[in-house]
Design a protein around this motif. Structure first.
Motif: not given
Length: 311
Positions: A108-130
């Protein structure tokens, strides 16, 4: 509740996510008191300031508020549950993915860290629009429309009601009426500000054009600034017998053949029912403007990807 100091997700963000989830699921209900920051910090073995930071974020989201000696109390349960469809869908996706990862032998810990890392990586690619407007209803309406057309999440912002220093979007969309003001507010090189055209719908113009030139078309909006912007838009379209209404008395409506109200505020139309002809002001987003915004998004996305790869 538990937190991990080894996760890529900041501890305060873990607290925000868990409390938000508990509110959305009804485990925390409106009126229920949250543990004090010191008590929760001691229980989790973390710094009290971290809990205070998390509570500040939850308060900014409208999910909790201080109630004197009662401390922080849940207040946004209904709203959170009514707007959590996307989060519910995300939980379904992540639950299915987590089960597959468990079958592969990950903890469970490995999955949590993997998801967090992927989310952070994707967030860097995502364009924030307002999208910025002078009225909350219009800001939400156009943000939703643009989000659908652009295939992206667009955050609505209301002029005078947000901290320009705290908001750091990659792309800000607004109308030409507010372009100069928004550019002044968002004075940072990493934020692109683009104006779009929100024109009156043809059906709206046809109905307004039927009013005799010697009679008046009234505009009734929740704010004068919004009414003035609509008046200017109609004037540019060749309609000159326009008057911004400040009330709905018989005197206010004298010589008024037609009253235009915003489509996103039907309560205004209800106030005039049976007294004068009322139409809702229909807006359409200019297709060329939306395409341009999409092209800017793609350019920003490409630049962000290149910057990450170089890093």
């Amino acid at each position: 509740m538990s937190v991990s100091r080894h996760s890529d997700v900041p501890v305060y963000r873990q607290i925000v996510s868990q409390v938000t989830l508990m509110i959305e699921m009804g485990l925390l209900r409106d009126g229920e008191r949250l543990p004090g920051s010191r008590l929760l910090a001691d229980n989790l073995g973390i710094n009290r300031n971290t809990v205070a930071h998390a509570y500040g974020e939850l308060r900014a989201l409208g999910l909790i508020e201080p109630r004197g000696r009662n401390g922080m109390v849940v207040v946004g349960g209904g709203q959170a549950r009514s707007t959590s469809a996307a989060r519910n869908r995300a939980r379904e996706i992540l639950s299915a993915a987590a089960r597959e990862c468990l079958d592969l032998g990950l903890s469970a810990g490995e999955i949590r860290d993997l998801i967090a890392g992927l989310a952070a990586w994707e967030a860097e690619r995502t364009i924030a629009v307002s999208f910025v407007e002078c009225n909350e209803e219009r800001a939400r309406y156009f943000a939703s429309e643009l989000g659908t057309r652009l295939g992206a999440s667009v955050k609505p912002l209301v002029l005078g009601a947000f901290d320009a220093e705290a908001e750091r979007p990659d792309l800000v969309l607004t109308t030409f009426f507010h372009l100069a003001e928004v550019r002044t507010l968002m004075r940072r090189p990493e934020t692109e500000v683009v104006a779009i055209v929100a024109a009156p719908h043809l059906q709206t113009l046809v109905q307004i054009a039927q009013v005799p030139k010697g009679r008046t078309v009234g505009l009734l909006y929740s704010t004068e600034d919004q009414a003035v912007s609509i008046r200017d838009s109609l004037t540019q379209a060749g309609v000159t017998n326009i008057e911004v209404l400040t009330g709905t008395t018989d005197e206010d409506l004298r010589d008024v053949d037609l009253v235009v109200v915003p489509s996103e505020m039907p309560d205004l139309a209800a106030r005039l029912a049976g007294r004068v002809r009322v139409i809702e002001f229909g807006n359409v987003l200019d297709a060329a403007s939306v395409r341009m915004a999409g092209e800017v998004m793609r350019d920003l996305q490409l630049a962000k990807t290149h910057a990450r790869d170089r890093g």
